[in-house]
Design a protein around this motif. Structure first.
Motif, PDB file in Angstrom:
ATOM      1  N   THR A  65      -2.510   6.014  15.559  1.00  0.00           N
ATOM      2  CA  THR A  65      -2.391   6.168  16.997  1.00  0.00           C
ATOM      3  C   THR A  65      -0.925   6.224  17.396  1.00  0.00           C
ATOM      4  N   ARG A  66      -0.700   6.454  18.682  1.00  0.00           N
ATOM      5  CA  ARG A  66       0.679   6.644  19.151  1.00  0.00           C
ATOM      6  C   ARG A  66       1.595   5.474  18.808  1.00  0.00           C
ATOM      7  N   GLY A  67       1.064   4.276  18.780  1.00  0.00           N
ATOM      8  CA  GLY A  67       1.890   3.123  18.440  1.00  0.00           C
ATOM      9  C   GLY A  67       2.300   3.101  16.977  1.00  0.00           C
ATOM     10  N   GLY A  68       1.590   3.849  16.144  1.00  0.00           N
ATOM     11  CA  GLY A  68       1.944   3.939  14.738  1.00  0.00           C
ATOM     12  C   GLY A  68       1.504   2.777  13.880  1.00  0.00           C
ATOM     13  N   ALA A  69       0.753   1.822  14.446  1.00  0.00           N
ATOM     14  CA  ALA A  69       0.322   0.657  13.676  1.00  0.00           C
ATOM     15  C   ALA A  69      -1.053   0.917  13.072  1.00  0.00           C
ATOM     16  N   PRO A  70      -1.241   0.683  11.776  1.00  0.00           N
ATOM     17  CA  PRO A  70      -2.568   0.866  11.164  1.00  0.00           C
ATOM     18  C   PRO A  70      -3.592  -0.084  11.772  1.00  0.00           C
ATOM     19  N   THR A  71      -4.840   0.347  11.802  1.00  0.00           N
ATOM     20  CA  THR A  71      -5.917  -0.516  12.247  1.00  0.00           C
ATOM     21  C   THR A  71      -6.257  -1.519  11.149  1.00  0.00           C
ATOM     22  N   VAL A  72      -7.146  -2.449  11.474  1.00  0.00           N
ATOM     23  CA  VAL A  72      -7.588  -3.436  10.487  1.00  0.00           C
ATOM     24  C   VAL A  72      -8.208  -2.738   9.275  1.00  0.00           C
ATOM     25  N   GLU A  73      -9.073  -1.771   9.521  1.00  0.00           N
ATOM     26  CA  GLU A  73      -9.725  -1.082   8.410  1.00  0.00           C
ATOM     27  C   GLU A  73      -8.730  -0.263   7.593  1.00  0.00           C
ATOM     28  N   GLN A  74      -7.760   0.354   8.264  1.00  0.00           N
ATOM     29  CA  GLN A  74      -6.741   1.104   7.527  1.00  0.00           C
ATOM     30  C   GLN A  74      -5.915   0.182   6.631  1.00  0.00           C
ATOM     31  N   ARG A  75      -5.606  -1.001   7.105  1.00  0.00           N
ATOM     32  CA  ARG A  75      -4.870  -1.951   6.279  1.00  0.00           C
ATOM     33  C   ARG A  75      -5.727  -2.447   5.112  1.00  0.00           C
ATOM     34  N   ALA A  76      -7.018  -2.674   5.373  1.00  0.00           N
ATOM     35  CA  ALA A  76      -7.909  -3.097   4.292  1.00  0.00           C
ATOM     36  C   ALA A  76      -8.002  -2.028   3.224  1.00  0.00           C
ATOM     37  N   LEU A  77      -8.040  -0.778   3.632  1.00  0.00           N
ATOM     38  CA  LEU A  77      -8.078   0.321   2.669  1.00  0.00           C
ATOM     39  C   LEU A  77      -6.775   0.400   1.884  1.00  0.00           C
ATOM     40  N   ALA A  78      -5.655   0.254   2.574  1.00  0.00           N
ATOM     41  CA  ALA A  78      -4.360   0.321   1.894  1.00  0.00           C
ATOM     42  C   ALA A  78      -4.204  -0.796   0.870  1.00  0.00           C
ATOM     43  N   ASP A  79      -4.859  -1.920   1.100  1.00  0.00           N
ATOM     44  CA  ASP A  79      -4.779  -3.048   0.173  1.00  0.00           C
ATOM     45  C   ASP A  79      -5.806  -2.962  -0.959  1.00  0.00           C
ATOM     46  N   THR A  80      -6.676  -1.959  -0.916  1.00  0.00           N
ATOM     47  CA  THR A  80      -7.734  -1.825  -1.921  1.00  0.00           C
ATOM     48  C   THR A  80      -7.191  -1.187  -3.187  1.00  0.00           C
ATOM     49  N   PRO A  81      -7.476  -1.755  -4.365  1.00  0.00           N
ATOM     50  CA  PRO A  81      -7.000  -1.152  -5.616  1.00  0.00           C
ATOM     51  C   PRO A  81      -7.464   0.292  -5.762  1.00  0.00           C
ATOM     52  N   ASN A  82      -6.582   1.131  -6.283  1.00  0.00           N
ATOM     53  CA  ASN A  82      -6.873   2.536  -6.586  1.00  0.00           C
ATOM     54  C   ASN A  82      -7.076   3.400  -5.348  1.00  0.00           C
ATOM     55  N   VAL A  83      -6.625   2.914  -4.188  1.00  0.00           N
ATOM     56  CA  VAL A  83      -6.711   3.691  -2.946  1.00  0.00           C
ATOM     57  C   VAL A  83      -5.302   3.953  -2.423  1.00  0.00           C
ATOM     58  N   LYS A  84      -5.008   5.206  -2.134  1.00  0.00           N
ATOM     59  CA  LYS A  84      -3.727   5.592  -1.548  1.00  0.00           C
ATOM     60  C   LYS A  84      -3.989   6.170  -0.163  1.00  0.00           C
ATOM     61  N   CYS A  85      -3.392   5.565   0.870  1.00  0.00           N
ATOM     62  CA  CYS A  85      -3.571   6.044   2.243  1.00  0.00           C
ATOM     63  C   CYS A  85      -2.481   7.038   2.614  1.00  0.00           C
ATOM     64  N   ARG A  86      -2.905   8.123   3.227  1.00  0.00           N
ATOM     65  CA  ARG A  86      -1.986   9.121   3.764  1.00  0.00           C
ATOM     66  C   ARG A  86      -2.277   9.231   5.263  1.00  0.00           C
ATOM     67  N   PHE A  87      -1.245   9.117   6.084  1.00  0.00           N
ATOM     68  CA  PHE A  87      -1.471   9.077   7.523  1.00  0.00           C
ATOM     69  C   PHE A  87      -0.839  10.256   8.252  1.00  0.00           C
ATOM     70  N   GLY A  88      -1.661  10.908   9.081  1.00  0.00           N
ATOM     71  CA  GLY A  88      -1.174  11.854  10.062  1.00  0.00           C
ATOM     72  C   GLY A  88      -1.067  11.131  11.390  1.00  0.00           C
ATOM     73  N   THR A  89      -1.364  11.830  12.463  1.00  0.00           N
ATOM     74  CA  THR A  89      -1.295  11.219  13.793  1.00  0.00           C
ATOM     75  C   THR A  89      -2.607  11.465  14.533  1.00  0.00           C
ATOM     76  N   VAL A  90      -2.763  10.780  15.663  1.00  0.00           N
ATOM     77  CA  VAL A  90      -3.906  10.986  16.557  1.00  0.00           C
ATOM     78  C   VAL A  90      -3.359  11.326  17.934  1.00  0.00           C
ATOM     79  N   ASN A  91      -3.835  12.435  18.523  1.00  0.00           N
ATOM     80  CA  ASN A  91      -3.323  12.821  19.830  1.00  0.00           C
ATOM     81  C   ASN A  91      -4.036  12.062  20.950  1.00  0.00           C
ATOM     82  N   SER A  92      -3.711  12.401  22.197  1.00  0.00           N
ATOM     83  CA  SER A  92      -4.251  11.669  23.342  1.00  0.00           C
ATOM     84  C   SER A  92      -5.758  11.858  23.509  1.00  0.00           C
TER      85      SER A  92
END
Length: 271
Positions: A65-92
């Motif tokens: 989102t515009r604030g650039g902070a990952p959500t709870v689920e995005q952070r949980a995914l980033a902390d999961t073994p063998n998972v690589k998160c790639r982030f784009g953006t979300v518009n209005s």
């Protein structure tokens, strides 16, 4: 060497998963994932496709989102073994931007470098078709995974390009994806002994699993006791609607403290 990578377009998964479970696409804020269970199913799908292969990793593509902070689920995914998160953006309007190009770039680079023999893609956008074609030109087999009805939720041209097509139905998706309808609170606070703000906290947290509450608590611990925006904004909105006005700074501070305390209690109920 046989090696498979999994590519997931989160926007497609949330939209089509919620449509399958609830009958129509739901706002992202109302959709919940059981991250370990979902990743486990993806890895099982990869093993079915290539029983003798090795997993490179799961690539998870999502928008911030515009604030650039990952959500709870995005952070949980980033902390999961063998998972690589790639982030784009979300518009209005809540639309992902830049995600398809990230998928195409990674797919082509891994294929060109002979890092994988197979790619499993959970997505549906037509813009991925060229990436699939280029990857196949390097000898990579591309397997497309859809959410029922895949023929209605994925580009026909993308389906035609894939080497194999697979589909997840409701029995596969429902154990790890759920839709939470907005809780309706009595504006007069009738039928409850709680004050209005305490009632909102109690109702919202009761709808969370202990695991979800624990993930929010972990986010808060890593961010100076701040609540994630995808949890904080909705409950503040409910508080404003219940009171008929915005909370004062002191009320907002105490509301968040009380919410975090209730979240910790909910998380500990699973211990």
């Amino acid at each position: 060497m046989l090696q498979i990578a999994v590519f997931v377009d989160a926007g497609y998964l949330y939209a089509q998963g919620s449509a399958l479970i609830a009958g129509r696409k739901k706002p992202r804020v109302s959709v919940r994932l059981n991250v370990p269970a979902m990743i486990s199913d993806l890895l099982e799908e990869a093993r079915i496709l290539e029983p003798d292969g090795r997993l490179l990793r799961v690539y998870w593509y999502d928008g911030l989102t515009r604030g650039g902070a990952p959500t709870v689920e995005q952070r949980a995914l980033a902390d999961t073994p063998n998972v690589k998160c790639r982030f784009g953006t979300v518009n209005s309007r809540g639309e992902q931007k830049g995600v398809d190009s990230l998928i195409v770039t990674d797919l082509i680079e891994l294929a060109r470098g002979r890092a994988i023999s197979d790619a499993l893609i959970l997505a549906g956008d037509e813009d991925l078709r060229v990436g699939v074609q280029v990857a196949q030109s390097f000898g990579i087999r591309v397997h497309l995974l859809g959410i029922e009805p895949s023929r209605g939720s994925q580009s026909p041209d993308l389906l035609a390009e894939a080497d194999t097509v697979r589909e997840w139905g409701k029995t596969k998706v429902s154990p790890w994806l759920s839709v939470q309808e907005a809780l309706q609170t009595d504006p007069n606070g009738e039928g409850s002994g709680d004050d209005p703000l305490t009632s909102i906290i109690r109702q919202q947290i009761a709808a969370l699993s202990p695991q979800e509450a624990g993930d929010i608590c972990k986010f808060a611990a890593d961010n100076r006791n701040q609540l994630p925006s995808d949890f904080d904004r909705p409950i503040l909105g409910l508080a404003k609607a219940r009171l008929g006005r915005a909370l004062t700074d002191q009320e907002r501070k105490q509301f968040r403290i009380d919410a975090l305390g209730a979240l910790r209690g909910r998380a500990e109920s699973n211990l």
